[in-house]
Scaffold this motif. Sequence first.
Motif, PDB file in Angstrom:
ATOM      1  N   GLU A   1       0.809  -1.226   0.000  1.00 33.83           N
ATOM      2  CA  GLU A   1       0.000   0.000   0.000  1.00 33.83           C
ATOM      3  C   GLU A   1       0.841   1.275   0.000  1.00 33.83           C
ATOM      4  OE1 GLU A   1      -4.154   0.797   2.054  1.00 33.83           O
ATOM      5  OE2 GLU A   1      -2.559   1.930   3.004  1.00 33.83           O
TER       6      GLU A   1
ATOM      7  N   ARG B   1      -3.020  -0.469   5.766  1.00 30.92           N
ATOM      8  CA  ARG B   1      -4.399  -0.295   5.296  1.00 30.92           C
ATOM      9  C   ARG B   1      -4.808   1.153   5.490  1.00 30.92           C
ATOM     10  NH1 ARG B   1      -7.712  -4.291   4.312  1.00 30.92           N
ATOM     11  NH2 ARG B   1      -9.562  -3.104   4.793  1.00 30.92           N
ATOM     12  N   LYS B   2      -5.361   1.730   4.465  1.00 32.17           N
ATOM     13  CA  LYS B   2      -5.852   3.111   4.525  1.00 32.17           C
ATOM     14  C   LYS B   2      -4.787   4.059   5.038  1.00 32.17           C
ATOM     15  CE  LYS B   2     -10.759   2.068   5.017  1.00 32.17           C
ATOM     16  NZ  LYS B   2     -11.229   2.525   3.712  1.00 32.17           N
ATOM     17  N   GLY B   3      -3.555   3.858   4.580  1.00 31.44           N
ATOM     18  CA  GLY B   3      -2.478   4.778   4.921  1.00 31.44           C
ATOM     19  C   GLY B   3      -1.885   4.580   6.301  1.00 31.44           C
ATOM     20  N   LYS B   4      -2.355   3.571   7.022  1.00 31.45           N
ATOM     21  CA  LYS B   4      -1.832   3.367   8.386  1.00 31.45           C
ATOM     22  C   LYS B   4      -1.379   1.923   8.571  1.00 31.45           C
ATOM     23  CE  LYS B   4      -5.494   5.021  10.652  1.00 31.45           C
ATOM     24  NZ  LYS B   4      -6.584   5.806  10.639  1.00 31.45           N
TER      25      LYS B   4
ATOM     26  N   HIS C   1      -1.785  -1.296  10.392  1.00 37.21           N
ATOM     27  CA  HIS C   1      -2.883  -1.928  11.135  1.00 37.21           C
ATOM     28  C   HIS C   1      -2.260  -3.092  11.905  1.00 37.21           C
ATOM     29  CE1 HIS C   1      -6.646  -4.166  11.663  1.00 37.21           C
ATOM     30  NE2 HIS C   1      -6.081  -5.177  11.035  1.00 37.21           N
TER      31      HIS C   1
ATOM     32  N   GLY D   1      -3.382  -3.170  -0.003  1.00 33.25           N
ATOM     33  CA  GLY D   1      -4.235  -2.207   0.712  1.00 33.25           C
ATOM     34  C   GLY D   1      -5.662  -2.097   0.230  1.00 33.25           C
ATOM     35  N   THR D   2      -6.246  -0.946   0.513  1.00 32.04           N
ATOM     36  CA  THR D   2      -7.644  -0.685   0.168  1.00 32.04           C
ATOM     37  C   THR D   2      -7.714   0.137  -1.138  1.00 32.04           C
ATOM     38  OG1 THR D   2      -7.569   1.262   1.595  1.00 32.04           O
ATOM     39  CG2 THR D   2      -8.409  -0.753   2.578  1.00 32.04           C
TER      40      THR D   2
ATOM     41  N   ASP E   1      -8.969   2.850  -1.850  1.00 24.39           N
ATOM     42  CA  ASP E   1      -8.999   4.314  -1.710  1.00 24.39           C
ATOM     43  C   ASP E   1      -7.693   4.876  -1.150  1.00 24.39           C
ATOM     44  OD1 ASP E   1      -9.276   3.095   0.699  1.00 24.39           O
ATOM     45  OD2 ASP E   1     -10.845   4.427   1.459  1.00 24.39           O
ATOM     46  N   SER E   2      -6.625   4.099  -1.216  1.00 24.78           N
ATOM     47  CA  SER E   2      -5.403   4.582  -0.586  1.00 24.78           C
ATOM     48  C   SER E   2      -4.280   4.758  -1.606  1.00 24.78           C
ATOM     49  CB  SER E   2      -4.963   3.575   0.489  1.00 24.78           C
ATOM     50  OG  SER E   2      -4.014   4.155   1.307  1.00 24.78           O
TER      51      SER E   2
ATOM     52  N   ASN F   1      -5.863   7.353  -2.803  1.00 24.15           N
ATOM     53  CA  ASN F   1      -7.123   7.882  -3.312  1.00 24.15           C
ATOM     54  C   ASN F   1      -7.758   6.834  -4.226  1.00 24.15           C
ATOM     55  OD1 ASN F   1      -5.917   8.090  -5.920  1.00 24.15           O
ATOM     56  ND2 ASN F   1      -4.900   9.952  -5.210  1.00 24.15           N
TER      57      ASN F   1
END
Length: 636
Positions: free
Chosen positions: A80, A170-173, A175, A311-312, A314-315, A317
């Motif tokens: 990610e 995940r989502k920039g962090k 986890h 990742g997700t 949206d990450s 964007n």
Amino acid sequence: MASNSKHDLYDAAKADRLGFWAAQANQLSWHKPFTKTLDWSNPPFAKWFEDGQINASYNCLDRHVLEGRGDKTAILFEGEPGDTKTYSYSQLLAETKKAANALLDLGVRSGDRVAIYMPMIPETVIAILAVARIGAVHSVVFGGFSADSLRSRINDAQAKLVITADGGFRKGKAHALKEAVDQALLDNSCPSIEHVLVVQRTKTDVAMSAKDVWWHDALAKASPEHEAEGFDSEHPLFILYTSGTTGKPKGILHTTGGYLTGASYSHKVVFDLQRDTDIYWCTADVGWITGHSYVVYGPLANGATQVIYEGTPDSPNFERWWEIIAKYKVSIFYTAPTAIRTFMKIGRAVVDGHDLTSLRVLGSVGEPINPEAWHWYHDVVGGSRCEIVDTWWQTETGSIMISPIPHAFKTKSGSAQRPIPGITVGIVDENGVPVKKTADGSEAGYLTIDEPWPSMLRGVWGDPDRYVETYWSRFKGKYFAGDGARFDGDGDIWLLGRIDDVIKVSGHRLSTAEIESALVEHHWVAEAAVVGAKDEITEQAVVAFVILRQDELGDAPNEEEIGKVLRSWVTEKIGAIARPRQIMVVSELPKTRSGKIMRRLLKDVAEGRPVGDTTTLADSSVMTAINDKLHDGAND
Ligand code: PRX
């Protein structure tokens, strides 16, 4: 457009079903060839390719190297944060051999269970293949599940080892995962666990106790040599927990030869895989069956080159997925309708900016794909050029059962259409009688699978009765899938969703009973009823109705606060995927005279419809009271 070779496959399977399956199984490499295809003398307990011996890991790795494909790329990994790593088949094999030896060094033996609680990184695939290589049984637990969920799965399977990571991105962090493992194991609450093997991914600080071992240390010490031995075809390969209609998730058991046959055959046929030219990407997490069959076993057994993304979508964007497709020139893409609907809502601009001309086959899985989403997928993502395969199947079926096959016949938006060659399905009414077909199709009925198939589940871990009762008792001699379906006038199948108390949120499978039992574990809650309410994006959303215990509320917070607390509680007990969208506090629940909660009525309320027939209620004023509260709105 008809292509003869595709039709030949249907014809061959029809002419000699077992011969057809034997031929598919023989595409794999067997340590000892089988002579018996199917033993169905004691239904519903099937034995496929029983006297053969096979190693799943060997088929996914060694075979390609031995056949000269060692330098072919197996995994194109995209982390990610943007880090990348490529593994050839030779490299993946070398790592898997070391990991297999590391597991043996830690005392894991054939038949032992190993829990895997990992992010989407190459080490997860390596861990799975290493466990399979030594004949141990993996139980992958989705990294989004809570420590409580992990603990109950470890204990049910009596796992000896957990393989985890410090965390994943995940989502920039970062986890955390190891932390959840520590919590699951606290106070010796998983006595079967001897060691925890920890992959370093996020480089966050983790506490390492005496039984914890770093993956990189263990692999550095392990011998690089490991010869894969053959295991009986019916040797257990993995357990995967999934939600049923009761509160306790069930461990679905799959065995080796039949499962691998189903996963590799369907992957090749449904996606029209061209091994030497395709770049394949399935966005599912390995924590679900789709990740098992169509990230690990199917593509690797077929020697495919695939993208794995950590990742997700949206990450950082919503451009991310489309950037990845353009970057790696992905030609086969497999995802869930929820993701498509999310992008529809955001708008086509995020997709249009990328060169997606490499795509040729688009797959959908996990829930019905509505015609609007199908068309958007086809037109916007596929440039009106790609074949869409809407694939229906389940954790229990192990591999795709109903799906169009590219170019075999004209696809329809929203219909999974036909069983793939080798699979026989039916639709029956309440009494098990096949629904009558008319010019317009048929009435809706219950979907059944009418003959055993190689990748069928072999049981529910530790509970043989549940296997027979849940799947084989409702309609004699047939597998009961739990889905409603109907035929259209062309004989194509349209899936209508679950007919039981299983709900689907973003393609993830949840049981209403499981969420209800999590809720009543909270001291404020006396009783709970959960329904899956229609949701524009996630297909269904969790809506909970709770009766509170006034004596426990103390300094009663307001309903909004209560909702917040209980929603977090469910996240803690099960995982964020089960978090209710809305909690409604009620003073009674609608029950029949025999005390059964009438969820149908609650679903009407949750979906904002006028409440249906209440005549069977013990007290019909209950629904009036609930309805009067309707205007409270969601907790969000
Ligand atoms: O209701 C069906 C739905 O997902 C259920 C199985 O869920 P799970 O075991 O989590 O496996 C999901 C991935 C294979 C089924 O009983 N389902 C799955 N695929 C479709 C679907 N419903 C409609 N159309 C599909 N393509």
